[in-house]
Design a protein around this motif. Structure first.
Motif, PDB file in Angstrom:
ATOM      1  N   ALA A   1       0.832  -1.206   0.000  1.00 40.87           N
ATOM      2  CA  ALA A   1       0.000   0.000   0.000  1.00 40.87           C
ATOM      3  C   ALA A   1       0.864   1.252   0.000  1.00 40.87           C
ATOM      4  O   ALA A   1       0.588   2.221  -0.719  1.00 40.87           O
ATOM      5  N   VAL A   2       1.927   1.230   0.790  1.00 42.58           N
ATOM      6  CA  VAL A   2       2.824   2.389   0.870  1.00 42.58           C
ATOM      7  C   VAL A   2       3.548   2.601  -0.453  1.00 42.58           C
ATOM      8  O   VAL A   2       3.672   3.738  -0.943  1.00 42.58           O
ATOM      9  N   ALA A   3       4.029   1.519  -1.053  1.00 44.38           N
ATOM     10  CA  ALA A   3       4.743   1.629  -2.333  1.00 44.38           C
ATOM     11  C   ALA A   3       3.846   2.257  -3.396  1.00 44.38           C
ATOM     12  O   ALA A   3       4.286   3.116  -4.172  1.00 44.38           O
ATOM     13  N   TRP A   4       2.574   1.836  -3.413  1.00 48.70           N
ATOM     14  CA  TRP A   4       1.622   2.421  -4.368  1.00 48.70           C
ATOM     15  C   TRP A   4       1.379   3.890  -4.058  1.00 48.70           C
ATOM     16  O   TRP A   4       1.390   4.739  -4.969  1.00 48.70           O
TER      17      TRP A   4
ATOM     18  N   GLY B   1       3.724   6.779  -5.157  1.00 45.36           N
ATOM     19  CA  GLY B   1       3.646   7.240  -6.536  1.00 45.36           C
ATOM     20  C   GLY B   1       2.438   8.112  -6.817  1.00 45.36           C
ATOM     21  O   GLY B   1       2.298   8.635  -7.925  1.00 45.36           O
ATOM     22  N   GLN B   2       1.576   8.301  -5.817  1.00 45.98           N
ATOM     23  CA  GLN B   2       0.340   9.051  -6.011  1.00 45.98           C
ATOM     24  C   GLN B   2       0.296  10.353  -5.211  1.00 45.98           C
ATOM     25  O   GLN B   2      -0.227  11.356  -5.683  1.00 45.98           O
ATOM     26  N   GLY B   3       0.820  10.327  -3.985  1.00 43.57           N
ATOM     27  CA  GLY B   3       0.676  11.461  -3.072  1.00 43.57           C
ATOM     28  C   GLY B   3       1.597  12.621  -3.413  1.00 43.57           C
ATOM     29  O   GLY B   3       2.706  12.433  -3.915  1.00 43.57           O
ATOM     30  N   LYS B   4       1.118  13.823  -3.106  1.00 45.02           N
ATOM     31  CA  LYS B   4       1.911  15.027  -3.362  1.00 45.02           C
ATOM     32  C   LYS B   4       2.745  15.428  -2.159  1.00 45.02           C
ATOM     33  O   LYS B   4       3.701  16.191  -2.278  1.00 45.02           O
ATOM     34  N   ASN B   5       2.385  14.929  -0.982  1.00 46.13           N
ATOM     35  CA  ASN B   5       3.146  15.194   0.241  1.00 46.13           C
ATOM     36  C   ASN B   5       2.963  14.011   1.176  1.00 46.13           C
ATOM     37  O   ASN B   5       2.152  13.120   0.920  1.00 46.13           O
TER      38      ASN B   5
ATOM     39  N   LYS C   1      -2.550   8.957   3.919  1.00 48.01           N
ATOM     40  CA  LYS C   1      -4.001   8.714   3.783  1.00 48.01           C
ATOM     41  C   LYS C   1      -4.295   7.803   2.589  1.00 48.01           C
ATOM     42  O   LYS C   1      -5.154   6.920   2.662  1.00 48.01           O
ATOM     43  N   LEU C   2      -3.579   8.023   1.494  1.00 51.69           N
ATOM     44  CA  LEU C   2      -3.757   7.165   0.325  1.00 51.69           C
ATOM     45  C   LEU C   2      -3.339   5.726   0.636  1.00 51.69           C
ATOM     46  O   LEU C   2      -4.001   4.771   0.212  1.00 51.69           O
TER      47      LEU C   2
END
Length: 317
Positions: free
Chosen positions: A55-58, A61-65, A71-72
């Protein structure tokens, strides 16, 4: 003689109240449900920690901060565990919206749609997903919108008849009245009273909700939850669904005594009364000290466990 668990399965849909894949393999429930507290427990078990890393690895690549990434990652983890559960149960899996959004209708809708999108990315049949939402007025209104859009909802942290009625009136797919937490409040408030068997106020609450729904033809599914002992389950045999922890599933599986069906649908359906207004809902909640306190307490506890889960994921980031 078959076990009470097998007897129960013939009259009620049994749901596993856990994110533990091993327990589900043993007891073979129809559905499964999770919440932040159960996800937190799962992440403390070594064999489930690779899902957190995934989940963290994904999310990286998505979060801006970092805050957004955490949360993602939490959303992704809940979907990864939900997806795994779907491989083990033939029916539905409930995934919970962040409890901190319980008083924000639009934010709840947005989060629900994000979770459904994440399931779609996993190639999951989203008709098997129930979005769990706290049964606040705002959460119930979010459920109304989501149900109209084809996203089915499980309204949780439900302690009062007013909450149940409002959920049915907006067409919620399913409600989860919390039997054991109702009992907890009354035992603390009236320690001298006998609350065993049919005297259990949580059992009485679910029984009255079930009978009202069937009497007026509401399609909303009643799923008793949060049990403290198998007596509560036995008293609600025949309810649409019951979500049960692994410890109580084991106790039922080891009990071979005959199990009687206690609840059954009414054959005569009467017209439903006019829908509750927001003002009536809030007043009835205000008049119910138990429901008001347990709803607030439940939201706070789920929020605390959500924050603990996010802190664990933040360490991985």
């Amino acid at each position: 003689m078959t076990s009470q668990l097998e007897q129960l399965k013939k009259m009620t849909t049994v749901v596993a109240d856990t994110g533990d894949f091993e327990a589900i393999k043993v007891y073979q429930p129809q559905d499964a449900t999770t919440n932040p507290s159960l996800l937190l427990k799962a992440m403390q078990i070594e064999k489930y920690q690779p899902l957190g890393a995934e989940a963290v690895a994904w999310a990286k690549g998505q979060g801006k901060n970092n805050a957004q990434t955490v949360k993602l990652a939490a959303d992704k983890l809940s979907v990864l565990i939900g997806s795994k559960l779907m491989q083990q149960v033939p029916g539905l899996v409930s995934t919970e919206v962040d409890a901190r959004l319980s008083f924000d209708t639009q934010a709840t809708i947005d989060k629900a749609e994000q979770l459904i999108a994440l399931y779609q990315q996993q190639d999951i049949d989203t008709s098997r997903v129930l979005i769990k939402i706290a049964s606040t007025w705002e959460g119930i209104q979010a459920a109304k919108y989501l149900e109209e859009k084809g996203i089915r909802c499980n309204l949780t942290l439900l302690f009062s008849f007013a909450q149940a009625r409002a959920c049915a009136e907006v067409g919620a797919y399913l409600i989860s009245p919390f039997v054991g937490r109702i009992l907890d409040w009354y035992k603390n408030d009236q320690p001298e009273q006998d609350f065993t068997g049919a005297n259990d106020p949580g059992v009485q609450s679910v029984t009255s909700i079930y009978n009202y729904f069937k009497e007026h033809g509401y399609s909303t599914v009643v799923m008793g939850a949060s049990f403290r002992n198998i007596s509560e389950i036995q008293q609600l045999a025949g309810c649409d669904r019951l979500t049960i922890s692994p410890a109580l599933l084991e106790e039922l599986a080891n009990n071979n005594e005959p199990l009687s069906q206690m609840l059954s649908a009414s054959t005569e359906v009467k017209p439903a009364p006019s829908a509750l207004s927001e003002q009536a809902f809030r007043w009835q909640m205000n008049e119910d000290a138990m429901a008001t306190q347990k709803l607030a307490e439940g939201i706070r506890q789920f929020a605390i466990d959500q924050e603990k889960l996010e802190a664990m994921l933040a360490e991985l980031i």
